[in-house]
Each structure stands twice: as structure tokens, then as C-alpha cells.
Design an enzyme around this catalytic site. Structure first.
Site, mmCIF file in Angstrom:
data_model
loop_
_atom_site.group_PDB
_atom_site.id
_atom_site.type_symbol
_atom_site.label_atom_id
_atom_site.label_comp_id
_atom_site.label_asym_id
_atom_site.label_seq_id
_atom_site.Cartn_x
_atom_site.Cartn_y
_atom_site.Cartn_z
ATOM 1 N N ASP A 51 20.692 30.412 2.593
ATOM 2 C CA ASP A 51 19.749 31.080 3.503
ATOM 3 C C ASP A 51 20.089 32.565 3.603
ATOM 4 O O ASP A 51 21.037 32.954 4.284
ATOM 5 C CB ASP A 51 19.822 30.405 4.872
ATOM 6 C CG ASP A 51 19.005 31.134 5.936
ATOM 7 O OD1 ASP A 51 18.174 32.003 5.570
ATOM 8 O OD2 ASP A 51 19.199 30.838 7.131
ATOM 9 N N GLU A 129 44.424 51.532 -4.507
ATOM 10 C CA GLU A 129 45.665 51.357 -3.744
ATOM 11 C C GLU A 129 45.262 51.096 -2.298
ATOM 12 O O GLU A 129 45.050 52.023 -1.522
ATOM 13 C CB GLU A 129 46.540 52.605 -3.833
ATOM 14 C CG GLU A 129 47.003 52.952 -5.241
ATOM 15 C CD GLU A 129 47.799 54.248 -5.286
ATOM 16 O OE1 GLU A 129 47.938 54.893 -4.222
ATOM 17 O OE2 GLU A 129 48.263 54.619 -6.366
ATOM 18 N N GLU A 131 45.845 50.038 1.311
ATOM 19 C CA GLU A 131 46.900 49.909 2.318
ATOM 20 C C GLU A 131 46.424 49.043 3.482
ATOM 21 O O GLU A 131 45.217 48.931 3.744
ATOM 22 C CB GLU A 131 47.304 51.295 2.824
ATOM 23 C CG GLU A 131 47.852 52.202 1.735
ATOM 24 C CD GLU A 131 47.909 53.665 2.123
ATOM 25 O OE1 GLU A 131 48.667 54.414 1.487
ATOM 26 O OE2 GLU A 131 47.185 54.062 3.070
ATOM 27 N N GLU A 212 54.773 51.147 3.757
ATOM 28 C CA GLU A 212 54.122 52.456 3.763
ATOM 29 C C GLU A 212 54.620 53.304 4.940
ATOM 30 O O GLU A 212 55.454 52.886 5.726
ATOM 31 C CB GLU A 212 52.595 52.315 3.789
ATOM 32 C CG GLU A 212 51.935 52.534 2.418
ATOM 33 C CD GLU A 212 52.126 53.941 1.861
ATOM 34 O OE1 GLU A 212 52.564 54.830 2.620
ATOM 35 O OE2 GLU A 212 51.845 54.154 0.671
ATOM 36 N N GLU A 220 51.664 48.311 1.319
ATOM 37 C CA GLU A 220 50.797 48.537 0.161
ATOM 38 C C GLU A 220 51.259 47.656 -0.988
ATOM 39 O O GLU A 220 52.464 47.517 -1.235
ATOM 40 C CB GLU A 220 50.836 50.005 -0.265
ATOM 41 C CG GLU A 220 49.945 50.328 -1.461
ATOM 42 C CD GLU A 220 49.995 51.792 -1.850
ATOM 43 O OE1 GLU A 220 50.117 52.091 -3.049
ATOM 44 O OE2 GLU A 220 49.912 52.643 -0.934
ATOM 45 N N HIS A 269 43.199 54.711 -2.052
ATOM 46 C CA HIS A 269 43.122 55.694 -3.126
ATOM 47 C C HIS A 269 42.643 54.981 -4.385
ATOM 48 O O HIS A 269 43.203 53.954 -4.774
ATOM 49 C CB HIS A 269 44.487 56.338 -3.358
ATOM 50 C CG HIS A 269 45.160 56.800 -2.103
ATOM 51 N ND1 HIS A 269 46.523 56.759 -1.924
ATOM 52 C CD2 HIS A 269 44.635 57.303 -0.958
ATOM 53 C CE1 HIS A 269 46.826 57.221 -0.721
ATOM 54 N NE2 HIS A 269 45.692 57.556 -0.113
ATOM 55 N N ARG A 340 48.923 65.555 -2.916
ATOM 56 C CA ARG A 340 48.326 64.512 -2.080
ATOM 57 C C ARG A 340 47.515 65.065 -0.906
ATOM 58 O O ARG A 340 46.982 64.292 -0.113
ATOM 59 C CB ARG A 340 49.412 63.565 -1.582
ATOM 60 C CG ARG A 340 49.892 62.608 -2.672
ATOM 61 C CD ARG A 340 51.095 61.769 -2.248
ATOM 62 N NE ARG A 340 51.319 60.687 -3.177
ATOM 63 C CZ ARG A 340 51.933 60.803 -4.355
ATOM 64 N NH1 ARG A 340 52.378 61.996 -4.736
ATOM 65 N NH2 ARG A 340 52.091 59.758 -5.142
ATOM 66 N N GLU A 359 42.339 60.409 -9.366
ATOM 67 C CA GLU A 359 42.528 59.587 -8.174
ATOM 68 C C GLU A 359 41.725 60.194 -7.022
ATOM 69 O O GLU A 359 42.008 61.310 -6.582
ATOM 70 C CB GLU A 359 44.014 59.529 -7.799
ATOM 71 C CG GLU A 359 44.303 58.786 -6.497
ATOM 72 C CD GLU A 359 45.740 59.000 -6.016
ATOM 73 O OE1 GLU A 359 46.089 58.441 -4.952
ATOM 74 O OE2 GLU A 359 46.491 59.750 -6.678
ATOM 75 N N ARG A 361 41.181 60.126 -3.288
ATOM 76 C CA ARG A 361 42.059 59.671 -2.215
ATOM 77 C C ARG A 361 41.351 59.462 -0.872
ATOM 78 O O ARG A 361 41.939 58.947 0.068
ATOM 79 C CB ARG A 361 43.204 60.674 -2.030
ATOM 80 C CG ARG A 361 44.131 60.750 -3.226
ATOM 81 C CD ARG A 361 45.226 61.796 -3.048
ATOM 82 N NE ARG A 361 46.046 61.589 -1.860
ATOM 83 C CZ ARG A 361 47.031 60.716 -1.770
ATOM 84 N NH1 ARG A 361 47.329 59.938 -2.804
ATOM 85 N NH2 ARG A 361 47.731 60.612 -0.660
#
Length: 474
Positions: A51, A129, A131, A212, A220, A269, A340, A359, A361
Site C-alpha cells: 500500500d 564516512e 558517523e 570519534e 565511525e 563525508h 578539513r 571528498e 564533507r
């Protein structure tokens, strides 16, 4: 794997039940379970009816009949059921045999098909990645006369003075002090290892796990990259195993981006690259970060479309509690190697030509992975087609800590939207790159925006406890 091999697996592993699963627009999994003896080759031809009107954002009651079509290449044995159960991911079809345009997994499949049709490459690889926090206790309530939440963890910094039966054992994780300490500071080694064992049993190749940065049990686990749809499937399995392993240990796991005030939030990330057969297309030795021109254009597409993209990669009101400066949150729409503090980072440590990747982030795990990965791919492909140069567009590279720039320098850098509503506004203004090749449809995007605006309104109209401190005595 063919339907015949699935049926052989059912017999060889003495499977009692087969669980057919799909994801709704928000990324929550739903399932219907059939006795294994009722599953045959016709099941893989005709599918399993359900449904659609009972799934938020799907269909009205007047057109509710829908069909789950199992993907026989996406099976794994459920590690948590008392009766041996085989889980199967499904795509959603209408009764007349058409792919349902609001089915997130079907959108991911179309995105992969569009990549091949574009002639740019044959496969896009993704590696998230993701977390999460593991808490010992969670409580929350929102009513007419009260609203609150409370979480607790044996690791939490706020418990250094708590009296416990037998005494307080100490070894609490300081705020921002949780990055890879050993036991007894890290009290969750065994639970993470058990999660990894079950992921391996489900066919997911685990690369590593660790504590982490945040206090109170932030963790992580990294698993091996794969193609877009397969990685989204793997992320669904990952979250299922994390949630249920925590429950078996008498704990609770959450992928909320910001469950704690004043410490780091949980991101997702997303590493990504494009190949043509066995040839990596993002690598050029000697160039900036060894990135090819194609990779730079892909980055240009990600950063150019980022305000709209974030509606899919950070689609919760809580997402924007994480996206604030000062908590390793990538709010700056620039790119950089190894940095970062940038929204797009290019890993440079121990990277081979095939491992060369970008990457992004900014995302978090409230994202539906099928939609988020598809949207990222479409943004990157648009950057390649339009040759969007991130350097000329003012997106970097920035190879220094952006958080330490002067206010004037920071003012030159574009930032992510400040709220879910702002991200949805950006998506409404910039969506054509998503509809190329019919991957997303305008109708789907409008429906998604409506669903998420309703969530934002439901939060905005409620009284916040902090408002009492600000205004009660006025």
C-alpha cells in the site's frame, strides 16, 4: 546473482523467511516478510504488492497499489532475527510495470544509467564516512506544556562527578577529546567490533573503526567503496546493523547530526570518483593534488550547485545545528587538498591513481543515500559538461585553516545555507541539473520540497526551552 541462485541460497541456508525492503523519501527502511516457501521465480517477475498510500510522500489512497520488485543481486542474511531471514532490496514499480518516479532507489539506478549514456565514464564510486553516537539512554517529549530531550552515556564528560553504584570509575571523554583514545577511555571497542563483524557477514568489506572526536560515545566505521546504488544499499545495511547491535547491547545509536550542544556533530563525508572501465578519470600526476581537469570540473559542479544540493545531503532541521563554524563542520564552499575546513577536500595521504578521489564533507546521515549520492553525481556531471572551473569561480584552492582567516577574508567565501528552508529555496531556484536525462523529475523535487517544508514548519512553530531563559522575565 540470478533469481535461481537466490532460491538456491534460500534452500542451502535453510532460510525460513524472505524480507523485502525499500526506502521512503526520508531514507527510512520499510519491509514486508514472506514465508520462504512462498517465494519462487514468479516473485522476482511479478514482485510483492504493498500500500503506497501509507508511506509518507508516496501515493494517495485512490492510487495506492504499488509493487516491490526485488533486486536479486542485493541479498544478505539478517543477523538479528530469531528465525532465519533473507533480506532483499527492492525497486518500486507501478501496477502497469513502470518504475515509480518517487522511488529513491530507482532514481539512483537512473543516475548510474545517465552516467553511462553521457559517455563521461562507466561507473561512479562512492564511499561514505557515516558517523554516529552510541548512548546509554535517550528521552524526549514535545507537548503543549513541556518539551525536552535528554541523552546520557557512561563516557560523557558531564558524568565525571556522577555517583554510581560501586563508585565512579572515571576515564570520561573530554569535550572534543574523543578522537581515537584507547581503553578505558574508549569504552565501545567491543560493540564497534561486533558491528564490523556483522557488516562483514552481510558482505560489506570493513576498512576500519574508531572513536570519534565528541564526548559521549561518538563513533565511525568505514567500509569499502562501491558503485552508487550498491553503496547506498550498503549504507542502509550499515545503519540497520549499527542500530540493532546497539540495541542488543542495551544501548541506543543515532545518526542525528547534532544530538549534543557544544561538541562536534556527526557528518557523512562522501568520497567519490569516476572510472571508465578500469581507468580512473580523476587522476593526473603532477597536477594540483594529482587531480585531473575532469575532477576539478566535477568539484566545480559540486560547489556551484551546493546550496541546492544540500537540500538532499543535509535534509533535516537538525543538520543546520551541525553546519556552524568551529566544530569541524565544513560550511565553507571551497576546495583544498588535505584541509578539513573546506567543503571539498582532496585526500593526499597514501593515495594511488585508482584511489584518487574527492571528498564532499558537508553531508550528514539524515540524507537518503539514494537521493544524496544521485544528486552529488548529477552536480558533478553538470560541472564536467559545463567545464566549471572551481578556481576561476572563486572556490579555491584554500590550503590554510579557513577558521583562522580574518572576518574580511571569510566574507569572500561562500557558505552553506543557514537553514533547511534556505536550502529548499536554493533547490527550487536551481534544479535543472538534476532533471537531465530524466534522473529526477520536477514533480519529484516539488513533492520532496513540500515534505521537507512541512518538517521545518513543525519544528519552527514549537516552543524551545531556551526561549524561557531569553524571554520569560520580560
Amino acid at each position: 546473482m540470478s533469481a535461481e541462485l537466490v532460491l538456491k541460497t534460500i534452500k542451502e541456508k535453510q532460510i525460513e523467511w524472505v524480507d523485502f525492503r525499500f526506502a521512503d523519501l526520508s531514507g527510512r527502511a520499510h519491509h514486508i516478510t514472506l514465508p520462504a516457501k512462498e517465494v519462487d521465480e514468479d516473485t522476482f517477475v511479478n514482485g510483492v504488492a504493498f500500500d503506497g498510500s501509507s508511506i509518507p510522500g508516496f501515493r494517495g489512497i485512490e492510487e495506492s497499489d504499488m509493487v516491490m520488485m526485488p533486486d536479486h543481486g542485493s541479498i544478505y542474511v539478517d543477523p538479528f532475527t530469531a528465525h532465519k531471514t533473507l533480506n532483499v532490496f527492492c525497486d518500486i514499480f507501478t501496477p502497469d510495470g513502470e518504475r515509480y518516479e518517487r522511488d529513491p532507489r530507482s532514481i539512483a539506478v537512473r543516475a548510474e544509467e545517465y552516467l553511462k549514456e553521457s559517455g563521461i565514464g562507466t561507473a561512479a564510486f562512492f564511499a561514505p564516512e557515516s558517523e554516529f553516537f552510541i548512548f546509554d539512554d535517550v528521552r524526549y517529549e514535545s507537548g503543549m506544556n513541556k518539551t525536552y530531550y535528554s541523552v546520557d552515556s557512561e563516557e560523557a564528560n558531564w558524568n565525571t562527578g556522577r555517583s554510581e553504584e560501586g563508585g565512579n570509575s572515571g576515564f570520561k571523554i573530554p569535550v572534543k577529546g574523543g578522537y581515537v583514545p584507547v581503553a578505558p577511555m574508549d569504552k565501545q571497542q567491543d560493540i564497534r567490533s561486533e558491528m564490523c563483524r556483522l557488516l562483514e557477514e552481510a558482505g560489506i568489506r570493513v576498512e576500519r573503526h574508531h572513536h570519534e572526536v565528541a564526548t559521549a560515545g561518538q563513533a565511525e566505521i568505514n567500509f569499502r567503496f562501491d558503485t552508487l546504488t550498491k553503496t547506498a544499499d550498503n549504507l542502509m545495511i550499515y545503519k540497520y546493523i549499527v542500530h540493532n547491535t546497539a540495541a542488543q547491547y542495551g544501548k541506543t545509536a543515532t545518526f542525528m547530526p547534532k544530538p549534543l550542544f557544544g561538541d562536534n556533530g556527526s557528518g557523512m563525508h562522501v568520497h567519490q570518483s569516476i572510472f571508465n572501465g578500469d581507468t580512473p578519470l580523476f587522476y593526473e600526476k603532477g597536477a594540483y593534488a594529482n587531480l585531473s581537469e575532469m575532477a576539478l570540473h566535477y568539484i566545480g559542479g559540486i560547489l556551484y550547485h551546493a546550496p541546492a544540493l544540500i537540500a538532499f545531503t543535509n535534509p533535516s532541521t537538525n543538520s543546520f545545528k551541525r553546519l556552524v563554524p568551529g566544530y569541524e563542520a565544513p560550511v565553507n564552499l571551497v576546495y583544498s587538498k588535505g584541509n578539513r575546513s573546506a567543503a571539498v577536500r582532496i585526500p593526499v595521504a597514501a593515495v594511488t591513481p585508482k584511489g584518487c578521489r574527492i571528498e564532499f564533507r558537508t553531508p550528514d546521515s539524515t540524507a537518503n543515500p539514494y537521493l544524496a549520492f544521485s544528486a552529488m553525481l548529477m552536480a558533478g556531471l553538470d560541472g564536467i559538461k559545463r567545464k566549471i572551473d572551481p578556481t576561476k569561480e572563486g572556490y579555491g584552492p584554500f590550503d590554510k585553516n579557513i577558521y583562522e582567516l580574518s572576518d574580511a577574508e571569510k566574507g569572500e567565501i561562500r557558505s552553506v545555507p543557514g537553514s533547511l528552508d534556505e536550502a529548499l529555496n536554493a533547490l527550487e531556484a536551481d534544479y535543472e541539473f538534476l532533471t537531465e536525462g530524466g534522473v529526477f523529475t520536477k514533480e519529484f523535487i516539488d513533492n520532496f520540497v513540500d515534505l521537507k517544508r512541512a518538517e521545518a514548519r513543525s519544528v519552527a512553530i514549537r516552543v524551545h526551552p531556551y526561549e524561557f531563559g531569553l524571554y520569560y522575565d520580560l
